[in-house]
Design an enzyme around this catalytic site. Structure first.
Site, PDB file in Angstrom:
ATOM      1  N   ASP A  93      46.975  36.945  52.623  1.00 48.22           N
ATOM      2  CA  ASP A  93      45.939  37.634  51.904  1.00 48.22           C
ATOM      3  C   ASP A  93      46.666  38.997  51.396  1.00 48.22           C
ATOM      4  OD1 ASP A  93      43.876  36.111  51.855  1.00 48.22           O
ATOM      5  OD2 ASP A  93      42.963  36.978  53.345  1.00 48.22           O
ATOM      6  N   ASP A  94      46.587  39.448  50.115  1.00 40.23           N
ATOM      7  CA  ASP A  94      47.128  40.690  49.700  1.00 40.23           C
ATOM      8  C   ASP A  94      48.337  40.968  50.056  1.00 40.23           C
ATOM      9  OD1 ASP A  94      44.600  40.908  48.363  1.00 40.23           O
ATOM     10  OD2 ASP A  94      43.794  41.935  50.318  1.00 40.23           O
ATOM     11  N   CYS A 129      42.094  37.961  47.343  1.00 42.51           N
ATOM     12  CA  CYS A 129      41.884  36.939  48.325  1.00 42.51           C
ATOM     13  C   CYS A 129      41.030  35.821  47.969  1.00 42.51           C
ATOM     14  CB  CYS A 129      41.951  37.387  49.751  1.00 42.51           C
ATOM     15  SG  CYS A 129      40.346  38.357  50.031  1.00 42.51           S
TER      16      CYS A 129
END
Length: 88
Positions: free
Chosen positions: A11-12, A51
């Site tokens: 995520d990210d 996300c």
């Protein structure tokens, strides 16, 4: 021959956040080792840099405009937190 597919989902996490791509502040030893011993990729694609939409696209094969998830899903919002997303 069947293809070998290895998917890393974080995520990210842009490539700039890896030591193997030059970042000296973030420690990513396992990913750095994979990059050193395996392959490094210079091009990547995500349908969304956020996300929730990116996960939804991966799981459904649809784009954010098709599945309606355009931003981070807050589970405390009933519209997103209540449905059983795996029911279908």
């Amino acid at each position: 021959m069947r293809p070998n597919i290895l998917l890393f989902l974080t995520d990210d996490h842009g490539s700039w956040a890896l030591g193997s791509y030059g970042n000296r502040e973030v420690r990513t030893p396992a990913l750095d080792r994979l990059a050193e011993e395996g392959a490094r990729f210079a091009n990547a694609f995500t349908p969304s840099p956020v996300c929730s939409p990116a996960r939804a696209c991966l799981l459904t094969g649809r784009t954010p405009s098709q599945d309606g998830i355009h931003d981070w899903i807050q589970e405390n919002v009933p519209k997103y937190g209540d449905p059983d997303w795996l029911a279908d």
